[in-house]
Design an enzyme around this catalytic site. Structure first.
Site, mmCIF file in Angstrom:
data_model
loop_
_atom_site.group_PDB
_atom_site.id
_atom_site.type_symbol
_atom_site.label_atom_id
_atom_site.label_comp_id
_atom_site.label_asym_id
_atom_site.label_seq_id
_atom_site.Cartn_x
_atom_site.Cartn_y
_atom_site.Cartn_z
ATOM 1 N N CYS A 160 -4.500 -1.757 -2.849
ATOM 2 C CA CYS A 160 -5.893 -1.273 -2.774
ATOM 3 C C CYS A 160 -6.119 -0.007 -3.591
ATOM 4 O O CYS A 160 -7.264 0.365 -3.831
ATOM 5 C CB CYS A 160 -6.299 -1.068 -1.327
ATOM 6 S SG CYS A 160 -5.462 0.284 -0.499
ATOM 7 N N ASP A 200 0.868 -1.173 0.000
ATOM 8 C CA ASP A 200 0.000 0.000 0.000
ATOM 9 C C ASP A 200 0.905 1.223 0.000
ATOM 10 O O ASP A 200 2.132 1.126 0.187
ATOM 11 C CB ASP A 200 -0.914 -0.029 1.236
ATOM 12 C CG ASP A 200 -2.060 0.988 1.160
ATOM 13 O OD1 ASP A 200 -2.260 1.591 0.081
ATOM 14 O OD2 ASP A 200 -2.733 1.183 2.171
HETATM 15 N N1 CP Z 1 -8.870 1.853 -1.675
HETATM 16 C C1 CP Z 1 -9.657 2.890 -1.334
HETATM 17 O O1 CP Z 1 -10.294 2.890 -0.261
HETATM 18 O O2 CP Z 1 -9.742 3.854 -2.283
HETATM 19 P P1 CP Z 1 -10.353 5.309 -2.076
HETATM 20 O O3 CP Z 1 -9.497 6.001 -1.027
HETATM 21 O O4 CP Z 1 -10.254 5.973 -3.412
HETATM 22 O O5 CP Z 1 -11.771 5.176 -1.591
#
Ligand code: CP
Length: 308
Positions: A266, A225
């Site tokens: 993510c 991440d």
């Molecule tokens: N991965 C995620 O939660 O993306 P956002 O911050 O764009 O919602």
């Protein structure tokens, strides 16, 4: 009241049911236009408040689309435009919103805000990310792994980099879905011991390995991440980059994993910092499936919360 606050607070059988439901609903839609309704309209007549105290692309759009596909309506609220926590207490906001809407999804900074909202709301509350955890994301990630490789139970997941809120929910998921997880990152950015204790108590093998190449050996899934989260100060950027540079997920690191290992992030990503574009766009990567599955997984979460 079925709040979806964290993976360790939700029954493991319910989490499994939600993943299976999400996959079934995804299959049922096939390649329909994104704006077309589902055959089922379980949220018909329901209003959902989506509150964002932090920026979002995926969470905002996927919740909004998901509610609409199921026949409900949404209102997207920015924390800045509300009286949340400054004009009035979180508890009073929760009580008021509960008179207007059927469910509240909130993305906020402090976990205490989420918990206070849930304590005083008389409608279900969903955690759309706090500084500590991000359970909706990991539901999508487990769904994505299983779509590609079958059951995640017994698999080895390696988290590389910062032991942040997304990492925390991955560790909770290890305990709830029965997989093992190795964290590789600098000691100063280790995940909280409390998260590790939860997963170990549920029988998961949670390891910490400082050497990323050794950590990744035998991995079924490698995850990373951003090195600087939304709640980290900009002043921390240079120090974090220095600490984390050795934990970049690149092709050389992925070569230590199993040949069929998957790669997840993510998003949003800082390409060529925490992961190279070669990995993000390469054969191991399922990052855009993860993003899509936010939609399907959250639809199942919404249905579970509302009992529909
Ligand atoms: N991965 C995620 O939660 O993306 P956002 O911050 O764009 O919602």
């Amino acid at each position: 009241m079925k709040h979806f606050l964290d993976l360790h607070k939700t029954d493991a059988a319910d989490l499994r049911h939600m993943i299976d439901k999400a996959r079934a609903m995804k299959t049922a839609r096939h390649d329909r236009p994104k704006g077309s309704p589902d055959d089922d309209q379980p949220l018909a007549g329901r209003m959902v408040a989506l509150i964002f105290e932090k920026p979002s692309t995926r969470t905002r759009v996927s919740f909004d689309v998901g509610v609409r596909q199921m026949g409900g309506q949404t209102m997207v609220l920015s924390g800045k435009e509300m009286q949340l926590g400054h004009g009035e207490t979180i508890a009073d906001t929760a009580r008021v919103l509960s008179r207007y809407v059927d469910l509240i999804m909130i993305r906020t900074f402090e976990e205490a805000t989420l918990l206070e909202m849930a304590e005083h709301a008389t409608v279900p509350v969903i955690n759309g990310l706090t500084n500590r955890t991000h359970p909706c994301q990991i539901m999508a990630d487990v769904m994505t792994y299983e779509e590609h490789r079958g059951s995640i139970a017994g698999r080895k997941v390696v988290w590389a980099g910062d032991g942040n809120n997304v990492c925390a929910s991955f560790i909770h998921a290890a305990g709830q879905f029965g997989f093992d997880l190795t964290f590789t990152g600098p000691e100063t950015l280790d995940p909280e011991q409390k998260f590790i204790d939860f997963a170990r108590a549920r029988g998961s093998d949670i390891k910490i390995e400082r050497d990323p190449s050794r950590a990744v050996v035998g991995a079924d899934l490698v995850v990373t991440d951003t090195w600087v989260s939304m709640h980290d100060p900009e002043s921390a950027k240079e120090r974090r980059h220095n600490q984390l540079r050795g934990y970049q997920v690149n092709e050389a690191l992925m070569a230590h994993a199993k040949p069929d290992a998957l790669f997840m992030h993510c998003l949003p990503a800082h390409r060529n910092d925490e992961a190279t574009s070669a990995v993000m766009d390469g054969p191991h990567s399922v990052i855009f499936d993860e993003a899509e599955n936010r939609l399907h997984a959250q639809k199942a979460i919404l249905r579970w919360c509302l009992g529909v």
